[in-house]
Design a protein around this motif. Structure first.
Motif, PDB file in Angstrom:
ATOM      1  N   VAL A  24       0.828  -1.212   0.000  1.00  0.00           N
ATOM      2  CA  VAL A  24       0.000   0.000   0.000  1.00  0.00           C
ATOM      3  C   VAL A  24       0.866   1.268   0.000  1.00  0.00           C
ATOM      4  CG1 VAL A  24      -0.257   0.162   2.509  1.00  0.00           C
ATOM      5  CG2 VAL A  24      -2.086   0.991   1.042  1.00  0.00           C
ATOM      6  N   TRP A  25       2.082   1.151   0.530  1.00  0.00           N
ATOM      7  CA  TRP A  25       2.968   2.319   0.584  1.00  0.00           C
ATOM      8  C   TRP A  25       3.295   2.847  -0.820  1.00  0.00           C
ATOM      9  CZ3 TRP A  25       7.655   2.177  -1.851  1.00  0.00           C
ATOM     10  CH2 TRP A  25       8.147   0.915  -2.184  1.00  0.00           C
ATOM     11  N   GLN A  26       3.365   1.917  -1.801  1.00  0.00           N
ATOM     12  CA  GLN A  26       3.672   2.355  -3.178  1.00  0.00           C
ATOM     13  C   GLN A  26       2.552   3.244  -3.719  1.00  0.00           C
ATOM     14  OE1 GLN A  26       4.748  -0.742  -5.908  1.00  0.00           O
ATOM     15  NE2 GLN A  26       6.018  -1.796  -4.418  1.00  0.00           N
ATOM     16  N   LEU A  27       1.320   2.788  -3.489  1.00  0.00           N
ATOM     17  CA  LEU A  27       0.174   3.569  -3.963  1.00  0.00           C
ATOM     18  C   LEU A  27       0.078   4.899  -3.220  1.00  0.00           C
ATOM     19  CD1 LEU A  27      -2.346   0.619  -4.187  1.00  0.00           C
ATOM     20  CD2 LEU A  27      -1.531   1.971  -6.107  1.00  0.00           C
ATOM     21  N   GLU A  28       0.355   4.859  -1.910  1.00  0.00           N
ATOM     22  CA  GLU A  28       0.313   6.109  -1.124  1.00  0.00           C
ATOM     23  C   GLU A  28       1.383   7.080  -1.603  1.00  0.00           C
ATOM     24  OE1 GLU A  28       0.542   4.971   3.001  1.00  0.00           O
ATOM     25  OE2 GLU A  28      -1.640   4.847   3.148  1.00  0.00           O
ATOM     26  N   THR A  29       2.545   6.547  -1.934  1.00  0.00           N
ATOM     27  CA  THR A  29       3.629   7.404  -2.443  1.00  0.00           C
ATOM     28  C   THR A  29       3.204   8.091  -3.736  1.00  0.00           C
ATOM     29  OG1 THR A  29       5.259   5.950  -1.446  1.00  0.00           O
ATOM     30  CG2 THR A  29       6.050   7.424  -3.167  1.00  0.00           C
ATOM     31  N   LEU A  30       2.611   7.313  -4.645  1.00  0.00           N
ATOM     32  CA  LEU A  30       2.144   7.887  -5.913  1.00  0.00           C
ATOM     33  C   LEU A  30       1.061   8.942  -5.676  1.00  0.00           C
ATOM     34  CD1 LEU A  30       1.874   4.715  -8.161  1.00  0.00           C
ATOM     35  CD2 LEU A  30       3.368   6.672  -8.553  1.00  0.00           C
ATOM     36  N   TYR A  31       0.155   8.606  -4.765  1.00  0.00           N
ATOM     37  CA  TYR A  31      -0.986   9.490  -4.487  1.00  0.00           C
ATOM     38  C   TYR A  31      -0.511  10.835  -3.914  1.00  0.00           C
ATOM     39  CZ  TYR A  31      -5.340  11.010  -2.236  1.00  0.00           C
ATOM     40  OH  TYR A  31      -6.434  11.732  -1.828  1.00  0.00           O
ATOM     41  N   TYR A  32       0.303  10.787  -2.874  1.00  0.00           N
ATOM     42  CA  TYR A  32       0.729  12.036  -2.231  1.00  0.00           C
ATOM     43  C   TYR A  32       1.729  12.810  -3.098  1.00  0.00           C
ATOM     44  CZ  TYR A  32      -1.752  10.436   1.854  1.00  0.00           C
ATOM     45  OH  TYR A  32      -2.737  10.019   2.705  1.00  0.00           O
ATOM     46  N   PHE A  67      11.069   7.382  -2.303  1.00  0.00           N
ATOM     47  CA  PHE A  67      10.589   6.026  -2.606  1.00  0.00           C
ATOM     48  C   PHE A  67      11.324   4.975  -1.762  1.00  0.00           C
ATOM     49  CE2 PHE A  67       9.180   2.559  -5.360  1.00  0.00           C
ATOM     50  CZ  PHE A  67       7.877   2.949  -5.591  1.00  0.00           C
ATOM     51  N   PRO A  68      12.687   4.965  -1.787  1.00  0.00           N
ATOM     52  CA  PRO A  68      13.381   3.980  -0.934  1.00  0.00           C
ATOM     53  C   PRO A  68      13.122   4.189   0.563  1.00  0.00           C
ATOM     54  CG  PRO A  68      14.961   5.412  -2.066  1.00  0.00           C
ATOM     55  CD  PRO A  68      13.630   5.672  -2.661  1.00  0.00           C
ATOM     56  N   LEU A  69      12.968   5.452   0.968  1.00  0.00           N
ATOM     57  CA  LEU A  69      12.711   5.715   2.397  1.00  0.00           C
ATOM     58  C   LEU A  69      11.341   5.186   2.809  1.00  0.00           C
ATOM     59  CD1 LEU A  69      14.151   9.324   2.874  1.00  0.00           C
ATOM     60  CD2 LEU A  69      15.103   7.180   3.718  1.00  0.00           C
ATOM     61  N   ALA A  70      10.350   5.373   1.915  1.00  0.00           N
ATOM     62  CA  ALA A  70       8.998   4.864   2.213  1.00  0.00           C
ATOM     63  C   ALA A  70       8.996   3.344   2.235  1.00  0.00           C
ATOM     64  CB  ALA A  70       8.017   5.383   1.169  1.00  0.00           C
ATOM     65  N   GLN A  71       9.794   2.734   1.343  1.00  0.00           N
ATOM     66  CA  GLN A  71       9.879   1.267   1.284  1.00  0.00           C
ATOM     67  C   GLN A  71      10.430   0.708   2.591  1.00  0.00           C
ATOM     68  OE1 GLN A  71      12.327  -0.139  -1.933  1.00  0.00           O
ATOM     69  NE2 GLN A  71      11.250  -2.081  -2.029  1.00  0.00           N
ATOM     70  N   ARG A  72      11.412   1.436   3.163  1.00  0.00           N
ATOM     71  CA  ARG A  72      12.003   0.969   4.429  1.00  0.00           C
ATOM     72  C   ARG A  72      11.132   1.337   5.632  1.00  0.00           C
ATOM     73  NH1 ARG A  72      17.821   3.410   3.440  1.00  0.00           N
ATOM     74  NH2 ARG A  72      18.140   2.503   1.404  1.00  0.00           N
ATOM     75  N   GLY A  73      10.089   2.096   5.392  1.00  0.00           N
ATOM     76  CA  GLY A  73       9.202   2.474   6.489  1.00  0.00           C
ATOM     77  C   GLY A  73       9.783   3.517   7.410  1.00  0.00           C
ATOM     78  N   VAL A  74      10.719   4.354   6.887  1.00  0.00           N
ATOM     79  CA  VAL A  74      11.350   5.395   7.713  1.00  0.00           C
ATOM     80  C   VAL A  74      10.307   6.390   8.222  1.00  0.00           C
ATOM     81  CG1 VAL A  74      13.008   7.320   7.658  1.00  0.00           C
ATOM     82  CG2 VAL A  74      13.562   5.161   6.542  1.00  0.00           C
ATOM     83  N   ALA A  75       9.358   6.733   7.350  1.00  0.00           N
ATOM     84  CA  ALA A  75       8.284   7.658   7.726  1.00  0.00           C
ATOM     85  C   ALA A  75       7.093   7.373   6.816  1.00  0.00           C
ATOM     86  CB  ALA A  75       8.753   9.099   7.564  1.00  0.00           C
ATOM     87  N   PRO A  76       5.899   7.801   7.186  1.00  0.00           N
ATOM     88  CA  PRO A  76       4.740   7.576   6.308  1.00  0.00           C
ATOM     89  C   PRO A  76       4.936   8.257   4.951  1.00  0.00           C
ATOM     90  CG  PRO A  76       4.043   8.360   8.467  1.00  0.00           C
ATOM     91  CD  PRO A  76       5.526   8.492   8.428  1.00  0.00           C
ATOM     92  N   PRO A  77       4.447   7.634   3.863  1.00  0.00           N
ATOM     93  CA  PRO A  77       4.608   8.236   2.532  1.00  0.00           C
ATOM     94  C   PRO A  77       4.121   9.679   2.451  1.00  0.00           C
ATOM     95  CG  PRO A  77       3.781   6.011   2.319  1.00  0.00           C
ATOM     96  CD  PRO A  77       3.796   6.307   3.776  1.00  0.00           C
ATOM     97  N   MET A  78       3.036   9.982   3.182  1.00  0.00           N
ATOM     98  CA  MET A  78       2.521  11.357   3.114  1.00  0.00           C
ATOM     99  C   MET A  78       3.570  12.353   3.613  1.00  0.00           C
ATOM    100  SD  MET A  78      -0.903  13.034   4.761  1.00  0.00           S
ATOM    101  CE  MET A  78      -0.303  13.221   6.404  1.00  0.00           C
TER     102      MET A  78
END
Lengths: 104, 322
Positions: free
Chosen positions: B230-238, B287-298
């Motif tokens: 879901v993080w990929q879609l959230e990244t694209l969305y935000y 993108f890589p930071l969101a993949q690692r869960g460093v912070a929410p994609p938003m």
């Protein structure tokens, strides 16, 4: 007649409410007007409406002396002018006349 | 201790006329200060916090309305120098945006190993343009604003025109990123696949080619299903939101910098390029930071744009040293 007064002065519902509140309490701060309006005036727009009414000559304002103990900016207090009162009364009279005429 | 509203008042002194500040902003700030002082005497912390929140929001709203009214009032009286600067800025912006868009396309077009003629390559370049505009527009506008506002004769009207243009382009950019870019990207993929030997069937739209409403639906479904990706879609969305706001954020920062101190044209352009490079690097790293869960994609996607806007507000309202 100057172009500024080519149309009769108008009062929007918000302006009418402000004049009504000021006629009741003589002088009020912007924030007091918001509180007295029971949610009909918002603090984000009341100062813009007051500025516009001052430009039209419906109300006047003066700055109070700055608060001596805590410092800070002097507050601005608003009151109705004679023109504002006349326009308000004329609008109310017209509204009452229309209500009578078109009442079923 | 700074009294509440003082910083917004200083900001108003820079963006509004003196008359507007005295008639609209000062009464709002004075009322906030009086209300806050009364709450402090009563000693209720939560009440103070609530008063500050509501007060700052209302003053910010008054400020936006007042600045808009000032701009509208002065928009009809352009001096020759101001008009000339605005025109020059527009040409510089157009030039940089065009050049940057073409340059961004070249690597991808050059890497395509398909037998197409010049006409077909031009068509492919057109399909790539919308996605590249998201990167080239903020850069072009920011540099052009810097060029128009360099030196000691910068005017508030030119700055306001740049901000209004940037805001309008931010809206257009959202339309571009939400609908135009996904369709153009899909058209690019379909064209490329058709030129394969043997020809391949048209590809199904991927996440990056989803139109706004489809992306939202897909995101909602992924959230409901607790999908791991879901993080990929959230990244694209935000990203669509944050990149849409980028032109306004970059121009606001340039305007703040230009009014803070006199710059040479080269100096300001250099700073703008540096800021843009940092923004772009941050965008690439999300993108890589969101993949690692460093912070929410938003948070990650909005970081660059929000930092630019926050820096612009901070620089504009900062007290000038005595």
């Amino acid at each position: 007649m100057s172009p500024r007064h080519a149309h009769p002065p108008r009062l929007s519902p918000k302006e009418s409410l402000i004049v009504e509140l000021l006629l009741r309490d003589a002088e009020l701060y912007g924030l007091q007007l918001v509180a007295a309006s029971c949610g009909r005036l918002k603090r984000g727009t009341v100062y813009v409406t007051l500025g516009r009414m001052e430009d039209k000559g419906f109300i006047a304002s003066r700055e109070e002396a700055p608060p001596a103990d805590e410092g800070g900016l002097p507050r601005r207090v608003y009151r109705v002018t004679a023109l504002g009162r006349q326009v308000y009364e004329a609008w109310n009279m017209a509204a009452a006349h229309m209500a009578l005429r078109y009442a079923r | 201790m700074t009294r509440p509203g003082e910083r917004l008042r200083r900001l108003a002194a820079r963006v509004c006329s003196e008359r507007t500040r005295q008639r609209l902003i000062d009464p709002a700030v004075a009322d906030l200060q009086a209300e806050f002082a009364a709450a402090r005497r009563n000693g209720s912390v939560w009440r103070r916090v609530r008063i500050l929140g509501a007060g700052y929001l209302s003053i910010a709203k008054v400020l936006i309305i007042a600045a808009g009214a000032d701009l509208r009032e002065s928009a009809t009286t352009w001096q020759r120098e101001e008009a000339s600067r605005a025109r020059r800025g527009a040409w510089v912006a157009l030039g940089i945006i065009t050049a940057a868009t073409v340059l961004l396309e070249l690597p991808l077009l050059g890497s395509l190993e398909i037998g197409t003629g010049v006409g077909e390559r031009l068509r492919l370049a057109t399909y790539l343009a919308p996605s590249n505009l998201a990167l080239s527009v903020p850069l072009g506008l920011a540099i052009a604003t810097g060029w128009a506002l360099h030196g000691a004769t910068r005017t508030r009207k030119v700055a306001a025109a740049a901000l209004v243009t940037a805001a309008a382009l931010s809206v257009l950019m959202f339309v571009n990123l939400a609908w135009l870019t996904p369709d153009a990207n899909q058209a690019f993929r379909v064209t490329v696949m058709a030129h394969h030997d043997p020809p391949a069937p048209p590809p199904v739209r991927g996440d990056g080619e989803l139109r706004w409403e489809d992306l939202r639906t897909r995101l909602r479904q992924a959230r409901d299903a607790a999908d791991g990706d879901v993080w990929q879609l959230e990244t694209l969305y935000y990203r669509k939101w944050s990149m849409s706001a980028a032109p306004l954020a970059m121009v606001a920062l340039v305007v703040a910098l230009a009014f803070r101190r006199p710059w040479t044209r080269v100096g300001l352009t250099g700073v703008v390029c540096g800021v843009y490079a940092a923004y772009y690097a941050l965008l690439l790293s999300t993108f890589p930071l969101a993949q690692r869960g460093v912070a929410p994609p938003m948070v990650l996607e909005w970081a660059g744009t929000a930092l630019c806007l926050a820096a612009a507000v901070a620089i504009t309202s900062w007290r000038r040293p005595a």
